[in-house]
Design a protein around this motif. Sequence first.
Motif, PDB file in Angstrom:
ATOM      1  N   GLU A 293     -35.769 -10.292 -40.358  1.00  0.00           N
ATOM      2  CA  GLU A 293     -34.326 -10.486 -40.440  1.00  0.00           C
ATOM      3  C   GLU A 293     -34.051 -11.791 -41.187  1.00  0.00           C
ATOM      4  N   VAL A 294     -32.848 -11.926 -41.730  1.00  0.00           N
ATOM      5  CA  VAL A 294     -32.515 -13.105 -42.539  1.00  0.00           C
ATOM      6  C   VAL A 294     -31.179 -13.689 -42.096  1.00  0.00           C
ATOM      7  N   CYS A 295     -31.123 -15.021 -42.008  1.00  0.00           N
ATOM      8  CA  CYS A 295     -29.854 -15.714 -41.791  1.00  0.00           C
ATOM      9  C   CYS A 295     -29.806 -16.945 -42.680  1.00  0.00           C
ATOM     10  N   ASP A 296     -28.657 -17.617 -42.710  1.00  0.00           N
ATOM     11  CA  ASP A 296     -28.454 -18.792 -43.553  1.00  0.00           C
ATOM     12  C   ASP A 296     -28.086 -19.975 -42.662  1.00  0.00           C
ATOM     13  N   LEU A 297     -28.810 -21.072 -42.805  1.00  0.00           N
ATOM     14  CA  LEU A 297     -28.583 -22.244 -41.963  1.00  0.00           C
ATOM     15  C   LEU A 297     -27.187 -22.823 -42.134  1.00  0.00           C
ATOM     16  N   ARG A 298     -26.594 -22.667 -43.307  1.00  0.00           N
ATOM     17  CA  ARG A 298     -25.228 -23.163 -43.509  1.00  0.00           C
ATOM     18  C   ARG A 298     -24.242 -22.400 -42.627  1.00  0.00           C
ATOM     19  N   ASP A 299     -24.463 -21.111 -42.457  1.00  0.00           N
ATOM     20  CA  ASP A 299     -23.607 -20.328 -41.569  1.00  0.00           C
ATOM     21  C   ASP A 299     -23.768 -20.790 -40.123  1.00  0.00           C
ATOM     22  N   LEU A 300     -25.005 -21.074 -39.722  1.00  0.00           N
ATOM     23  CA  LEU A 300     -25.241 -21.539 -38.351  1.00  0.00           C
ATOM     24  C   LEU A 300     -24.603 -22.899 -38.115  1.00  0.00           C
ATOM     25  N   GLU A 301     -24.690 -23.757 -39.092  1.00  0.00           N
ATOM     26  CA  GLU A 301     -24.083 -25.078 -38.985  1.00  0.00           C
ATOM     27  C   GLU A 301     -22.572 -24.965 -38.799  1.00  0.00           C
ATOM     28  N   GLN A 302     -21.944 -24.141 -39.620  1.00  0.00           N
ATOM     29  CA  GLN A 302     -20.497 -23.986 -39.522  1.00  0.00           C
ATOM     30  C   GLN A 302     -20.077 -23.227 -38.270  1.00  0.00           C
ATOM     31  N   LEU A 303     -20.915 -22.301 -37.812  1.00  0.00           N
ATOM     32  CA  LEU A 303     -20.635 -21.608 -36.554  1.00  0.00           C
ATOM     33  C   LEU A 303     -20.660 -22.602 -35.398  1.00  0.00           C
ATOM     34  N   THR A 304     -21.594 -23.534 -35.419  1.00  0.00           N
ATOM     35  CA  THR A 304     -21.644 -24.574 -34.387  1.00  0.00           C
ATOM     36  C   THR A 304     -20.370 -25.401 -34.400  1.00  0.00           C
ATOM     37  N   GLN A 305     -19.950 -25.824 -35.583  1.00  0.00           N
ATOM     38  CA  GLN A 305     -18.715 -26.606 -35.705  1.00  0.00           C
ATOM     39  C   GLN A 305     -17.504 -25.822 -35.209  1.00  0.00           C
TER      40      GLN A 305
END
Length: 370
Positions: A336-348
């Motif tokens: 599976e693939v995800c993007d760390l930028r999405d995770l960072e913004q989801l945290t915010q």
Amino acid sequence: MDDLKARLRTLLSDLMLVPGLSGHEDRVRRHIAKVLDGMGLSSRTDRLGNLIATLEGEPGAPSVMLYAHTDQLGFVTRKIEANGLIRVERLGGVPEKALPAQAVRFCVGEGRDVTGIVANKSHHATPPEEKYKVTPYADLFIDIGADSAEAVRGLGIEIGTPVVYEPRVLHLNEDRVAGTSVDDRAGCAVVVEAARLLKDVSPRPTIHFVFAVLEEFNLRGAMVAAQQLQPDIAIQLDLALTADTPDMTQRGEVRLGAGPAMSLYSFHGRGTLNGTIPHPAITALVVRTAAEEDIPLQRTAHIGALTDNSYVQLVGQGVACVDLCFPSRYTHTALEVCDLRDLEQLTQLCVGAITRIAAPGFDLDRDRHT
């Protein structure tokens, strides 16, 4: 926020390498509990295995359950053949066409796990009529290099032994991570980092950080946690199906690396007739938070998948729920693939929205938002 992204990369990578088949999540739970303890946040475990940590907040504000599931899909050992080959039963939505030639791990115990490979008929012996045929999982067998059933059992493998994709992490380009159990170790990583940021915020609502079990086994763990905690609001973190590859364009508009997503509608429709339509006060809160914090917010609405919120919303007098998501490609496969930028913004986004719940004037009156 570069430090946040770096922490997410490290934590996600560590969690992806810890096997935790649904119903067998204990290693994952212990890993997360240790991380929380290192942050100064105590946690507790219920009888099913849900891990719960609570930050007390403003007594008049609605309480929040921020959560993700710790388990992953996989298999359970079903039969050990006399020649040492092993057959398995699936647990969760395993894509059969992605199974042959995959590496798997039999979870016998810490330091005692056994690696195997899902057999794939030799190409040289495959007739034309079989080349485009998907073999049902029940007909597949796994080779661990043993020549007898006795040898297999000597390694600690028995009927019922859990099996997962061989844990691995691949870093693609600068910001993308591929590998096993991105669903939902990415969500777990975001919950941990949100807890790190929220523990020093004041004012805040009471927040229960929950790392749930048994999601891939008919969504059972989070409901039990919610029954104990009786939250007013539940924010669930899981994947959103991307529509940015040629085979998925009809599924919607979510793109990898374009920011977190909010689900406006989910329904399973295959066996489990359940889903989630989010509470309007919470969707309004998320939209406002994203606008004020300058966080890109994608939207998704789909049939064919569902989350723990479909049951959590039914607890007590009803829980105001929303699914917040990270875009993900190739779901339920071994890569599976995800993007760390999405995770960072989801945290915010989570931190910003939860902080606003304690602000004067916030309430869950549906009529103010419809």
